[in-house]
Enzyme design. Structure first.
Site, PDB file in Angstrom:
ATOM      1  N   LEU A   1       0.667  -1.180  -0.065  1.00 13.12           N
ATOM      2  CA  LEU A   1      -0.042  -0.472   0.774  1.00 13.12           C
ATOM      3  C   LEU A   1       1.033   0.812  -0.167  1.00 13.12           C
ATOM      4  O   LEU A   1       1.750   1.242   0.292  1.00 13.12           O
ATOM      5  CB  LEU A   1      -0.328  -0.145   1.131  1.00 13.12           C
ATOM      6  CG  LEU A   1      -1.932  -1.112   1.459  1.00 13.12           C
ATOM      7  CD1 LEU A   1      -3.035  -1.225   2.799  1.00 13.12           C
ATOM      8  CD2 LEU A   1      -2.604  -0.794   0.218  1.00 13.12           C
ATOM      9  N   ASP A   2       0.807   2.163  -0.989  1.00 11.73           N
ATOM     10  CA  ASP A   2       0.969   3.152  -0.671  1.00 11.73           C
ATOM     11  C   ASP A   2       1.492   3.785   0.822  1.00 11.73           C
ATOM     12  O   ASP A   2       0.855   3.787   1.813  1.00 11.73           O
ATOM     13  CB  ASP A   2       0.514   4.837  -1.827  1.00 11.73           C
ATOM     14  CG  ASP A   2       0.407   4.877  -2.801  1.00 11.73           C
ATOM     15  OD1 ASP A   2       1.233   3.667  -3.186  1.00 11.73           O
ATOM     16  OD2 ASP A   2      -0.193   5.322  -3.362  1.00 11.73           O
ATOM     17  N   LYS A   3       2.366   4.661   1.421  1.00 11.77           N
ATOM     18  CA  LYS A   3       2.917   5.049   2.615  1.00 11.77           C
ATOM     19  C   LYS A   3       2.006   5.652   2.731  1.00 11.77           C
ATOM     20  O   LYS A   3       0.771   5.815   4.337  1.00 11.77           O
ATOM     21  CB  LYS A   3       3.490   6.352   2.238  1.00 11.77           C
ATOM     22  CG  LYS A   3       4.246   7.055   3.356  1.00 11.77           C
ATOM     23  CD  LYS A   3       5.541   7.885   3.479  1.00 11.77           C
ATOM     24  CE  LYS A   3       5.715   8.155   4.890  1.00 11.77           C
ATOM     25  NZ  LYS A   3       6.648   9.525   4.621  1.00 11.77           N
TER      26      LYS A   3
END
Length: 195
Positions: A41-43
């Site tokens: 997942l993106d940060k």
């Protein structure tokens, strides 16, 4: 995963990542590629992630990841024209920092997302999104292209940031167990900073 936590170590983020935490929790995970992390997942995105405990499970889960049902919830600026539907676009992922929707070419990847508006006010909407494909920044690009960027997503045109974070959350995962084949369903409600 909370928002703000990087999944994999990289230049500028060698420690304090999710992978570092997994290794601290289970030192045996060092024997697995990327400590058993199946996807990322993106940060800035919060929510559900899957980790495998054996190399065999990781291989099976990743080989079948396109068939897993992945649902997200996003808080967006404005209102979508339709209450439900499908976003389809061709994404250029060659820039490592930003993805663009462009006309189809040999350098693009087709992206499909099903959406449904769950609630709305005059200025914001809560949208459920189910991925048919899994492209980098797919949801972020498609919502921005529809004129409703995700709150806090300055990169893709958001003008507001009431939660002081990206308003994107991985809310549900459904997939067959890698060994038994039994259907596994996991859900995670929106965190307080988004509700």
């Amino acid at each position: 995963k909370p928002a703000g936590l990087v999944v994999h170590p990289a230049p500028g983020n060698w420690s304090g990542t999710l992978l570092n935490g997994l290794l601290a929790l289970d030192p045996q995970a060092v024997m697995l590629p990327r400590a058993g992390i199946v996807h990322r997942l993106d940060k800035e995105t919060s929510g559900l992630m899957i980790f495998a405990k054996t190399p065999e499970s990781k291989e099976i889960l990743q080989s079948n990841w396109d068939e897993a049902e992945k649902r997200y919830e996003a808080i967006v600026e404005g209102r979508l024209r339709e209450r439900s539907g499908i976003f389809e676009s061709d994404l250029d992922e060659t820039n490592p920092y930003k993805v663009f929707s462009v006309p189809r070419s040999e350098n693009t990847r087709h992206a499909v997302t099903h959406f449904r508006v769950l609630a709305s006010t005059p200025n914001r909407s809560l949208v459920e999104l189910t991925l048919e494909t899994g492209r980098r920044h797919q949801i972020r690009v498609q919502l921005a292209e529809a004129g409703c960027p995700i709150i806090g997503d300055k990169k893709y045109g958001a003008k507001s940031n009431p939660a002081k974070r990206l308003g994107l959350h991985s809310s549900s995962l459904r997939f067959p167990h890698p060994i038994t084949g039994k259907e596994m369903i996991f859900t995670c409600p929106l965190p307080k900073d988004l509700t």
